[in-house]
Design a protein around this motif. Structure first.
Motif, PDB file in Angstrom:
ATOM      1  N   GLN A  41      12.908 -67.536 -13.874  1.00  0.00           N
ATOM      2  CA  GLN A  41      12.817 -67.379 -15.321  1.00  0.00           C
ATOM      3  C   GLN A  41      11.551 -66.612 -15.705  1.00  0.00           C
ATOM      4  N   TRP A  72      11.131 -71.143 -20.692  1.00  0.00           N
ATOM      5  CA  TRP A  72      11.858 -72.020 -19.788  1.00  0.00           C
ATOM      6  C   TRP A  72      11.094 -73.267 -19.500  1.00  0.00           C
ATOM      7  N   LEU A  75      21.117 -66.436 -15.916  1.00  0.00           N
ATOM      8  CA  LEU A  75      20.290 -67.513 -16.452  1.00  0.00           C
ATOM      9  C   LEU A  75      20.510 -67.753 -17.938  1.00  0.00           C
TER      10      LEU A  75
END
Length: 226
Positions: free
Chosen positions: A123, A225, A192
Motif C-alpha cells: 500500500q 492504509w 488493492l
C-alpha cells in the motif's frame, strides 16, 4: 527521476516496519537459523552472529542507498520483538516495479504477520510512491509463502521451471541442494481497491491491516492504509 527509496518507518495496529539496527542482531541470527528459512532462502548456513551483524548494520542499509531496494525489520508494536523481515529487491525505477521477499520468525508464524507486513508495504508503494507492480516468487513446495501471496490478493502468473535451488535436510542433519520451480505472483494497484476490507473483516487474522502514516525523518507522509 528518484532512484532510491526514502528512509521510512511504517506502522500498522500490530507491527512496526523499520530499518534494522544492532539491537536486532541476536534475534536475526536465531530467525535465520530456523530450518524453514534454511530450506527456502539462499542465506548462509549456519547463519552466524557475524552474518547477522553485517546484515543489520551495513548490508541491509546498502540495499536502500544503492537503489536496489529496501529492507524492513518487522517488529511487534507493543513488545518490539523481531517478527521477521520484508525485503524489496530487483527494483526497476523506470517501470516502477519491485520484488518482495519475506521471512517470519518461527515463534510468530500463524498470526498473519507476514501478510500484514507485505500488504502494508504494498500500500505504501502504490499509494505514496506511485509504483505499478509488486512481484513475489515462491518455491513450488513452499506452501506457507504461497498462502501469504494468495491472502493479500496476489495473482499467480505462471511458473519459472527449474529456476530455484532449495535445500533439503538429510537424515543425519546435513543439507543437500535440489532444483525446484518458482511460482510468480503479482500485485497491482487495482488489486488493492478493496484493501480496506482486509482490516475491517480481519478475515485473514491480520488485526487491522491498514497502514498508519509513514514517518520520513521528521515528516509524516499521509497514508490511507492500515
Amino acid at each position: 527521476m528518484t532512484t532510491t527509496f526514502p528512509d521510512v518507518t511504517i506502522s500498522t495496529d500490530r507491527l512496526v516496519l523499520r530499518p534494522f539496527d544492532v539491537e536486532d542482531v541476536t534475534a536475526l541470527a536465531e530467525m535465520m537459523n530456523d530450518e524453514h528459512v534454511t530450506a527456502w532462502t539462499p542465506a548462509p548456513h549456519p547463519y552466524t552472529h557475524a552474518d547477522a551483524h553485517g546484515w543489520a548494520t551495513r548490508h541491509s542499509h546498502a540495499e536502500r542507498t544503492s537503489g536496489r531496494g529496501i529492507v524492513f525489520a518487522v517488529a511487534e508494536f507493543l513488545t518490539q520483538r523481531l517478527v521477521g523481515t520484508v525485503h524489496l529487491k530487483n527494483t526497476d525505477w523506470r517501470t516502477r516495479s519491485t520484488e518482495a521477499a519475506y521471512i517470519t520468525a518461527p515463534w510468530a508464524r500463524g498470526e498473519g504477520y507476514a501478510g500484514e507486513s507485505v500488504l502494508a508495504v504494498a500500500q505504501w508503494l502504490f499509494r505514496d510512491l506511485g509504483f505499478e507492480r509488486l512481484e513475489m516468487r515462491t518455491a513450488a513446495d513452499n506452501t506457507a509463502s504461497q498462502q501469504v501471496a494468495q491472502k493479500i490478493g496476489c495473482i499467480s502468473e505462471g511458473v519459472l521451471r527449474n529456476a530455484w535451488i532449495a535445500r533439503i535436510q538429510n537424515g543425519d542433519g546435513s543439507w543437500s541442494h535440489a532444483r525446484t520451480d518458482l511460482i510468480v505472483w503479482s500485485l497491482l494497484p487495482e488489486d488493492l481497491e478493496d484493501a480496506d476490507a482486509y482490516g475491517a473483516s480481519d478475515g485473514y487474522g491480520y488485526g487491522n491491516a491498514l497502514a498508519r502514516p509513514v514517518e520520513t525523518g521528521g515528516l509524516r507522509v499521509g497514508a490511507d492504509w492500515n
